[in-house]
Every structure is written in C-alpha cells, then in structure tokens.
Enzyme design. Sequence first.
Site, mmCIF file in Angstrom:
data_model
loop_
_atom_site.group_PDB
_atom_site.id
_atom_site.type_symbol
_atom_site.label_atom_id
_atom_site.label_comp_id
_atom_site.label_asym_id
_atom_site.label_seq_id
_atom_site.Cartn_x
_atom_site.Cartn_y
_atom_site.Cartn_z
ATOM 1 N N HIS A 25 36.275 -37.979 39.770
ATOM 2 C CA HIS A 25 35.880 -39.735 39.481
ATOM 3 C C HIS A 25 36.339 -39.592 37.644
ATOM 4 O O HIS A 25 35.796 -39.133 36.989
ATOM 5 C CB HIS A 25 34.303 -40.130 39.896
ATOM 6 N N ASP A 73 33.948 -40.252 48.638
ATOM 7 C CA ASP A 73 34.356 -39.676 49.885
ATOM 8 C C ASP A 73 34.597 -38.791 50.529
ATOM 9 O O ASP A 73 34.740 -38.022 51.373
ATOM 10 C CB ASP A 73 36.153 -39.583 49.169
#
Length: 423
Positions: free
Chosen positions: A302, A359
């Site tokens: 991320h 996700d």
Amino acid sequence: MSQTALINLDGKSFELPTFEGTENEKAIDIAKLRDLSGFVTYDPGYKNTGATKSAITYLDGEEGILRYRGYSIEELADQSTFIEVAYLLIHGELPTVAELANFEKQIQSYTVVNEELLAIANAFPASTHPMCVLAAVVGAMSAFHSTDEAGDDEENILCLLATLPVMATWHYKKSLGEAVNQVDKSLDYCSSFLQMMFGKKGDAYLADPIVAKALNKLLILHADHEQNCSTSTVRLVGSSHANLFASISAGINALWGPLHGGANQEVIEMLEAIKADGGDTAKYVTMAKDKNSGFRLMGFGHRVYKNFDPRAKIIKVAADDVLKALGVNDPVLSIAQHLEDAALHDDYFVARKLYPNVDFYSGIIYRALGIPTNMFTVMFAIGRLPGWIAQWKELRTNKEPIGRPRQIYTGATLRSFVAISER
Ligand code: CMC
C-alpha cells in the site's frame, strides 16, 4: 509555534511557511517557491505531496489508523450502517434519528429505474466489463439532471446514492438474460441491492441477514480513503467545475485499474490460478520477488500503510465469520492464508513493509455472498461513492482552484521543421 523552512538555492536562501493539521501532520507550503526561486518541486506519483487540506478522513499509515470525520473505522464497521456513514462523510456529523430517517427516505425516493439510462446500459454487449458500463451510465446521468453551475447538487447527490447500486445490477441481469428488478422500498440499502441482484422480477426475495450485514461492513470499510488515486481523480476533474456525475464517472474509471480497486478481482483470479497450479504459494512468493517476472502479489502493499491496513484486519476476521456462518468452505481461503503467512515471513516483503491490503480478503467475502468476480470492483465503487461525493463537495465548498500540476520538460529543445518532401 510556527516554523519556517529555509531553502538554499543558487546561493540564495528562501523562507517558506509551514503549517500543521489537527493531527499534527506537518507541511511546507511551497506555493510561492517557483515565484521566489524559479524552482518547482518534483514528486512523481505525488508520494510526498499534500494536494489539499481536508476535514473528511484521517489516515496514519505508520500506526494503521483510519478515521472518518474523527470516528475510528473499527467502531464504525462494528456499530454503524453504510447510510449513516454516508451521511457522516457528506455532512460532517453523525445524523440524529430524525435526520437519518429523512436521509434514507430521500434516497429511497430516487430509486425509480430510469428507462432511458437502462437502455444505454443495455446497449453494451454482455461481455463488457461491468466497470465500463457503470462509468458510462454514471457519466450519462448528466443528460437527465440539472448540472449547470446553479444545478441542485444536493438532489444529484441523493440521486447518485440511490441509483448507483440499482444501476450496478443491470448489466449482471443482462448477462443472465433476466429482467431487471424494481426496487423494494421497504428494504434497507444493502438488502435492497441484494434483492435487485439476486431476486427474480415478480418473485419475493429476502436477502439472508448475515449476507446483508457482511455487505454493510464491507461498504463502510470502503467508504473513504482520503486522497487515493480515484478520489484525487474526482477532485481533479471536479476542480475544473465539471459536474458531479462527470467527476464520479472519472473516479469509477480510475478505480478500475488493477493497482487500485481492480486489485480485488485480480486477487481472486490470482488465488484461483495458484490453486489450479497445485497450490504452491512459495513459488508465487518467489515470482513476486523477481522483478523480471512481471508478477506482483495482488492485494499486497500500500502507498500509505506501512505496518498494517486496518481495513484488512477487520475484513480478515469478517471473512472467517461469514464463511462459517454461511457454511461455505472456500479452498482459496487457505491458499490466501498460506500466501499471507509466507509473505509476512519473507525478507523481501518485510523490508518493503508489504502487508495484505483491503483487497486481499474482501473478494473471498464477496464470493461467499454470491457476487460474481467481475463485479468485485463495482462493489468497491458502491462503497467508495459517499467518500467521492464528500470530497467533491468539500472541494467545491472550499472553492479550491483548478488542479494543474507542473512538469519538468525532458523532450527535444527547439529545432527547425523539415518539410515532408525533404525527410
Ligand atoms: N508484490 C511484490 N512486490 C511489491 C508489491 C507487490 N504487491 N507491491 C510493492 N512491491 C515492491 C515494489 O516492486 C518495490 O520494490 P523495490 O523498492 O525493490 O523497487 C517496493 O515494493 C515499493 O513498491 P512501489 O510500487 O514503489 O509502491 P507504491 O506505493 O508505488 O505502490 C501499490 C503501491 C499498492 C500500487 C503496490 O504495492 C501494488 O502494486 N500492490 C499490488 C496491487 C494492489 O493490491 N493494489 C490495491 C491497493 S489497496 C486498495 C486501494 O487501491 O485503495
């Protein structure tokens, strides 16, 4: 105490003001740097650029903190509803009982299916990716609503919140060769979406409360995430005073990319591929570390979270609970767990602070809820809508200037044109 930043360039020094956010995030205001010194800042991917001041979402990537309007994501996911969170994001405060009831009623009043928009959605071949259809119909909403400068933004906001989940089901119904459903106004937002998806026209259908509750949680977890790629897109497009529908349509397209929201579809496809290949997770971890393989562990890493993604933590627990409650035994869950374990103990992933993101496990829940894989990113879009709206509204309310970055030109310098006959 106010500080200034001192920059030395070409033998001259320049003082630049600094300021702090309410959570002590520090910034150097470089707006005047070019005028003062002739220099611009260079930051590809905006890795260290604060593009705006915002009072909507606070995120601390080092500590794994995410808050909407000051409320922690953990509390909201546990105790709130998606529509209440939408109200909070868009209006800035939690609603009273009466305000929430009125907000829900207003949203429901806009759920009537627009037959002309439905015809536009139906014009797409059944093989079209649902994100393409969604972006197109949202963009097309501009044709049916007042969107001039004096246009009614509040009405458009309610209409978009009401119709995005409805429109999201159209292409799915088409792919099944089924007629679209009418909205049952007695249902809550999540149950209504599930009824539109899985109910057959004319038949009574009531979503399993476990499924509706899980969906509610997932949508809350996706509702905003400060200045990510799609939200920055919404703000950038909105900064030209493009209307709400055009701006959100652009955001949907930005979200579709596999490095952003499209990763949730890619994760399940990756886990399926690993399963089909014998389930050897170590092989895929090795591949992900090899820069020449072109393979990345989808659902890992991320831009801002460098310890853990708080949304992923909640989703992992929820995935376990939902699968148990629904009695689903998904073999990719254990592949996901092995992959996570292997990556978290691998020096490459540890050194780069790569952890499972939102996700990684969300697709496993969506799948257990019966959502088709190619609609996972559509689900992300439904969840992110209140955040996009809140950010668009904030930009316009604060009268932010049009977004227009600079560049460092690296192309050819002036040269003389050569006529085609002489080339
Ligand atoms: N697998 C293998 N290596 C990775 C991965 C990954 N998933 N992610 C990052 N790296 C490596 C990357 O190769 C680089 O290594 P090096 O320093 O040796 O060159 C280092 O880690 C830093 O990566 P980066 O690409 O410079 O980091 P970024 O901040 O530009 O990208 C990211 C962040 C999310 C795009 C990236 O981690 C990625 O591609 N992840 C997979 C896609 C994904 O899951 N996206 C969903 C993000 S969360 C949902 C949302 O969009 O909000």
